[in-house]
Write an enzyme that holds these catalytic residues in place. Structure first.
Site, PDB file in Angstrom:
ATOM      1  N   ARG A 104       0.841  -1.196   0.000  1.00 39.53           N
ATOM      2  CA  ARG A 104       0.000   0.000   0.000  1.00 39.53           C
ATOM      3  C   ARG A 104       0.880   1.252   0.000  1.00 39.53           C
ATOM      4  NH1 ARG A 104      -5.258   1.592  -1.025  1.00 39.53           N
ATOM      5  NH2 ARG A 104      -6.133   2.866   0.632  1.00 39.53           N
TER       6      ARG A 104
ATOM      7  N   THR B 212      -9.747   0.175  -9.856  1.00 43.59           N
ATOM      8  CA  THR B 212      -8.836  -0.760  -9.186  1.00 43.59           C
ATOM      9  C   THR B 212      -8.904  -2.028 -10.018  1.00 43.59           C
ATOM     10  OG1 THR B 212      -9.324   0.180  -7.038  1.00 43.59           O
ATOM     11  CG2 THR B 212      -8.602  -2.087  -7.003  1.00 43.59           C
TER      12      THR B 212
ATOM     13  N   THR C 211      -4.199  -0.868  -7.230  1.00 39.29           N
ATOM     14  CA  THR C 211      -4.975   0.313  -7.604  1.00 39.29           C
ATOM     15  C   THR C 211      -4.133   1.575  -7.674  1.00 39.29           C
ATOM     16  OG1 THR C 211      -7.009   1.538  -7.073  1.00 39.29           O
ATOM     17  CG2 THR C 211      -5.594   0.964  -5.220  1.00 39.29           C
TER      18      THR C 211
ATOM     19  N   ASN D 119      -6.225   4.153  -7.128  1.00 38.12           N
ATOM     20  CA  ASN D 119      -7.448   4.726  -6.572  1.00 38.12           C
ATOM     21  C   ASN D 119      -8.372   5.105  -7.722  1.00 38.12           C
ATOM     22  OD1 ASN D 119      -9.283   5.271  -4.586  1.00 38.12           O
ATOM     23  ND2 ASN D 119      -8.619   7.376  -4.302  1.00 38.12           N
TER      24      ASN D 119
ATOM     25  N   SER E  58      -7.749   0.989   3.415  1.00 41.40           N
ATOM     26  CA  SER E  58      -8.240   0.466   2.129  1.00 41.40           C
ATOM     27  C   SER E  58      -9.440  -0.447   2.351  1.00 41.40           C
ATOM     28  CB  SER E  58      -7.117  -0.331   1.468  1.00 41.40           C
ATOM     29  OG  SER E  58      -7.568  -0.970   0.293  1.00 41.40           O
TER      30      SER E  58
ATOM     31  N   GLY F 181     -13.850  -1.953  -6.875  1.00 39.01           N
ATOM     32  CA  GLY F 181     -15.193  -1.432  -6.555  1.00 39.01           C
ATOM     33  C   GLY F 181     -15.249  -0.518  -5.352  1.00 39.01           C
ATOM     34  N   GLY F 182     -14.098   0.008  -4.922  1.00 38.04           N
ATOM     35  CA  GLY F 182     -14.100   0.982  -3.827  1.00 38.04           C
ATOM     36  C   GLY F 182     -14.738   0.388  -2.585  1.00 38.04           C
TER      37      GLY F 182
HETATM   38  O1  DON Z   1      -8.014   1.029  -1.404  1.00 37.86           O
HETATM   39  C1  DON Z   1      -9.192   1.273  -1.603  1.00 37.86           C
HETATM   40  O2  DON Z   1     -10.090   0.809  -0.930  1.00 37.86           O
HETATM   41  C2  DON Z   1      -9.574   2.149  -2.767  1.00 37.86           C
HETATM   42  N1  DON Z   1      -8.522   3.072  -3.068  1.00 37.86           N
HETATM   43  C3  DON Z   1      -9.918   1.281  -3.916  1.00 37.86           C
HETATM   44  C4  DON Z   1     -10.431   2.051  -5.088  1.00 37.86           C
HETATM   45  C5  DON Z   1     -11.282   1.208  -5.970  1.00 37.86           C
HETATM   46  O3  DON Z   1     -11.501   0.055  -5.753  1.00 37.86           O
HETATM   47  C6  DON Z   1     -11.905   1.820  -7.125  1.00 37.86           C
HETATM   48  N2  DON Z   1     -12.544   0.770  -7.937  1.00 37.86           N
HETATM   49  N3  DON Z   1     -13.392   0.593  -8.593  1.00 37.86           N
END
Ligand code: DON
Length: 570
Positions: free
Chosen positions: A103, A381, A399, A401, A452, A473-474
């Site tokens: 990370r 990501t 990712t 981000n 994260s 997917g955040g």
């Molecule tokens: O680390 C995390 O949780 C976020 N930066 C991830 C971002 C993400 O998955 C965007 N995707 N669709």
């Protein structure tokens, strides 16, 4: 034709729900079979790089490192050198599973209030769009560490396919063309980036054109020749520090020189006879995946039925409790005490379960008293899974981000820079781009890693890997992975069926139950009658999963919610 259908599906997914009616689900993900080894990734060329590596005798880590470097070339919105991620590695021989944390870290000159204006209000652009948004990249260190400890070939060998792809050029796929078009404005802001990803007239590359990334090839060659220090010191590091400074950031070349990837113990959970190993802090993924499974284990989920109102209600209630805890307790465990044991304890899950009314939704303010605005963007990501013929397994999520991070390439390097600093809480109670509220444990501090949601996961049966999965997917990553596991374990689906099934998501705040198009209207009415505010939105996640069958065969599936993925084996 399939590409056209997929493109249409994505266009529909991006439209507001009213225009997207009637709901159109993507075509079903094919269930792929193989005997010896398998790779599932979001980009077909990268998948083939991994399968070739396995076929030539490389192990899962060799293949994973080669796939990750290839993705930095072929899927630049999320594959990266200038970002970070997490890799779970399971070694068949020892039975050990380790979690490699690469990370990004906050620069040494970062401070708690760096994203606030004079009135103490978070300024989103500072943490998302300019130099202060950039965390010290971890990818090159993490991949090199994984390979050194668990691989069998040299770094140069894993880099060779990526170097070739970057220097010879790649044929732009419909998926890449769509991605570039969608992020054109972000890339056009920075001349060094526009020169690579856009034509001189500002138009993005279209499908079928050749995209050459000569500077990236040069950087990859330097790493192949000199090792990871070629990225963290010398001209590449100087260019990254200069690009960040030019964009208003504070990262220095000594921040880069000081970066270290970490090997951590995975989070371990048990669910209906299987063992879950997943990512520990600084990801919240493993903790809350296990917490939600612990809560749900107390219900007869299979008997309640897949995606019925009683099942979704219980899932949503488990989700809202887990995400409320995330906002209160989670941060980088190198800096704050995260009560991991309590959060993943079955007895605590039983207490939470006891607070769930089987007939009524618990309003978010009764789970905890805070209110935040809804999430703004859907950035990107990427996840891939690898299994080799010896039974080693890798689950990796990486990712920048947002798609392409802040969109800035450090001049002469081809390296796109992340905006991972937005995953910190700008102040306690403030939401990030995904609407996730952070607490004091996730405040910015020098050298700290932002919290994260990435959830690379391996599920074990009888101490052997059984399911390797993960997703972008955040904020929805954790609940997406949860549903893959429930679909396989409780609902007895194949990995392709588990991938295709309609997904739901609740993250406590905003107090909404998000559902994908395709959930039937009666179920939605029943959920609303229980007090859920149901929001039918776009598709969630893009899982890349491999399931090892009882006879040792491999089945896998790449999500069709996003175009271009491929699961393949040999
Ligand atoms: O680390 C995390 O949780 C976020 N930066 C991830 C971002 C993400 O998955 C965007 N995707 N669709």
């Amino acid at each position: 034709m399939i590409a056209l259908i997929r493109a249409l599906v994505v266009v529909l997914a991006l439209m507001p729900p009213a225009l997207a009616e009637p709901p159109v689900m993507p075509p079903a993900a094919p269930l792929v079979h193989a005997a010896h080894g398998m790779v599932a990734s979001e980009e077909a060329v990268a998948t083939r790089v991994g399968v070739d590596m396995l076929r030539q005798g490389g192990n899962a880590v060799d293949a994973a490192v080669a796939v990750a470097f290839a993705l930095a070339v072929t899927w630049p919105e999320a594959g990266n050198l200038g970002g970070g991620g997490f890799m779970l590695v399971h070694q068949a021989e020892t039975g050990d599973t380790v979690a490699i944390d690469y990370r990004e870290r906050a620069p040494g000159a970062a401070d708690r209030d760096m994203f606030l204006d004079d009135d103490g209000i978070p300024v989103d652009a500072r943490s998302r769009s300019y130099g202060l948004a950039v965390g010290v990249p971890g990818t090159v260190a993490g991949l090199a560490l994984a390979l050194e400890r668990y691989g069998t070939i040299s770094l140069a060998e894993t880099l060779a396919p990526a170097i070739r792809l970057a220097s010879d050029g790649i044929a732009v796929t419909p998926a890449l063309a769509q991605s570039l078009a969608g992020s054109r404005a972000r890339l056009a802001r920075w001349p060094a980036s526009a020169r690579i990803f856009l034509h001189p007239d500002g138009e993005p590359y279209v499908a079928g054109e050749t995209l050459v990334q000569a500077d990236l090839a040069h950087t990859l060659r330097l790493i192949a020749d000199q090792g990871p220090q070629a990225f963290y010191t010398g001209p590449v590091a100087e260019s990254i520090a200069a690009a960040v400074a030019g964009a208003g950031g504070v990262m220095t070349d000594s921040d880069l020189a000081d970066y270290r990837a970490q090997v951590r113990e995975p989070i371990i959970g048990h669910y209906r006879g299987v063992t879950i190993r997943s990512m520990p802090p600084p990801s919240s993924g493993g903790v809350h995946l296990v917490q939600m499974l612990n809560i749900l284990e107390g219900y007869p989920i299979a008997a309640l039925g897949h995606n019925t109102a009683p099942t979704i209600h219980r899932m949503a209630e488990a989700m809202t409790r887990a995400y409320a805890d995330r906002s209160r307790y989670l941060g980088d465990s190198d800096f704050v005490d995260v009560p991991v044991a309590r959060l993943t304890d079955k007895a605590y899950a039983a207490e939470l379960r006891a607070s769930i009314d089987p007939k009524r939704a618990t309003p978010a303010d009764r789970v905890a008293p805070e209110a935040v605005p809804p999430p703004a963007e859907s950035p990107d990501t990427t996840h891939f899974s690898v299994v080799d013929r010896a039974g080693n397994a890798v689950s990796n999520t990486t990712t920048l981000n947002f798609n392409y991070g802040i969109g800035l390439v450090a001049a002469g390097t081809g390296v796109l820079l992340n905006n991972e600093m937005d995953d910190f809480a700008a102040r306690p109670g403030a939401a990030n781009a995904f609407g996730l509220i952070g607490g004091v444990p996730n405040e910015v501090a020098p050298g700290k890693r932002p919290l994260s949601s990435m959830t690379p996961t391996i599920v074990f049966r009888d101490n052997r890997p059984f399911l390797v999965t993960g997703s972008p997917g955040g904020s929805r990553i954790i609940t997406t992975v949860l549903q893959i596991i429930l679909n396989v374990i409780d609902h007895d689906m194949t990995v392709a069926e588990a991938t295709d099934a309609v997904r739901v998501h609740h993250q406590w705040q905003p107090d909404r139950l998000y559902v994908e198009p395709g959930l039937d209207a009666t179920t939605i009415r029943q959920l609303e009658a229980m007090g859920h505010v149901v929001d039918i939105g776009g598709f969630m996640g893009s899982t890349q999963s491999i399931l090892i069958t009882d006879d040792g065969g491999l089945t896998g599936a790449s999500d069709v919610r996003r175009p271009g993925g491929l699961t393949a084996g040999y």
